[in-house]
Design an enzyme around this catalytic site. Structure first.
Site, PDB file in Angstrom:
ATOM      1  N   ASP A  24      56.281  28.352  60.414  1.00  0.00           N
ATOM      2  CA  ASP A  24      55.413  27.187  60.337  1.00  0.00           C
ATOM      3  C   ASP A  24      53.971  27.586  60.634  1.00  0.00           C
ATOM      4  OD1 ASP A  24      57.861  25.954  60.128  1.00  0.00           O
ATOM      5  OD2 ASP A  24      57.874  25.291  62.227  1.00  0.00           O
ATOM      6  N   THR A  25      53.038  26.824  60.103  1.00  0.00           N
ATOM      7  CA  THR A  25      51.619  27.113  60.338  1.00  0.00           C
ATOM      8  C   THR A  25      51.300  27.158  61.827  1.00  0.00           C
ATOM      9  OG1 THR A  25      51.096  25.981  58.264  1.00  0.00           O
ATOM     10  CG2 THR A  25      49.266  26.420  59.752  1.00  0.00           C
TER      11      THR A  25
END
Length: 261
Positions: A126-127
């Site tokens: 995930d970012t």
């Protein structure tokens, strides 16, 4: 060892199907791959510790094609194709797990575009998740590492509000009902508890989107920070955020073994 008085020059056993005319000497291929010195590689060959395409090769002068033939030493596959590369990146928070981002956000290409053409990232983070991400141009290995049937485990550390109830590990291992099905942790432990925060370790082998965050939050523990610290046999170690390192020969061999290559 053959008595050359009884065999013509260039003779090979009829059952030996590994010889490649015009190929590279096996001990040279092993030495260039970083297995050991050429002399030590010759000893390994003589001891029957080296296989080519599944066949034990004991001939010091054996010639092989490192780009197409599969070579094992002591049962572990050796990456010998000259154009294949394997890297570990400590992805920082805020970096998108793609090689290109139309929105202009920081992405993986910012860190690896100078290393090799057409690198694959093995899975995603995930970012807002930092940590270990593998990159390679070995498509077969990348596909197997991300396929759930091979069950390659990933280890995460998550910072969550404390205190941690005693039954949290049992609940995560039994399974948490998510909107896309039940998700189960392979193992769970508390790394550290300090005041109103705790650091916990979650190990699982599936790769659904945001799965660790969703599991913990569904169990009542909002994730403050999340990092992946291991992918199969590869450990993040002291690799700093934004830093890329080449995987060792041992790590690549263990990745091959993890997915039965």
């Amino acid at each position: 060892m053959r008595d050359h008085a009884f065999y013509p020059e260039g003779y090979t056993d009829e059952r030996d199907t590994t010889e490649v005319p015009g190929g590279v000497r096996l001990q040279k291929v092993l030495a260039q791959a970083g297995v050991a010195s050429r002399r030590a590689c010759e000893e390994m060959i003589g001891e029957g510790r080296v296989t080519v395409n599944g066949q034990v090769v004991r001939r010091f002068g054996a010639k092989v094609d490192p780009a197409t033939q599969v070579i094992h030493v002591d049962g572990k596959r050796i990456p010998t194709a000259p154009d294949l590369v394997y890297y570990a990146l400590n992805k920082p928070i805020g970096v998108v797990s793609t090689m290109d981002d139309p929105q202009g956000r920081p992405c993986l290409a910012d860190y690896v575009e100078e290393l090799a053409p057409r690198l694959f990232h093995v899975g995603r983070l995930d970012t807002e998740t930092e940590g270990l991400l593998l990159l390679t141009n070995d498509g077969e290995l990348a596909n197997r590492l991300t396929h759930p049937s091979y069950g390659v485990q990933k280890k995460y550390w998550a910072k969550v509000p404390g205190p941690i109830p005693r039954d949290l590990g049992r609940r995560l291992k039994q399974g948490i009902e998510l909107e896309d099905g039940i998700a189960r942790a392979d193992s769970f432990s508390i790394v550290q508890e300090h005041g109103q925060q705790a650091l916990v370790e979650v190990v699982l082998h599936e790769g659904r989107k945001h799965v660790v965050r969703r599991m913990l939050e569904e169990a009542g523990h909002r994730v403050i920070d999340l990092a992946r610290i291991e992918f199969g046999p590869v450990k993040l170690g002291r690799t700093k955020p934004g830093t890329v390192r080449a995987l060792t020969l041992k790590e690549v061999g263990e990745l091959y073994a993890a997915v039965k290559l």
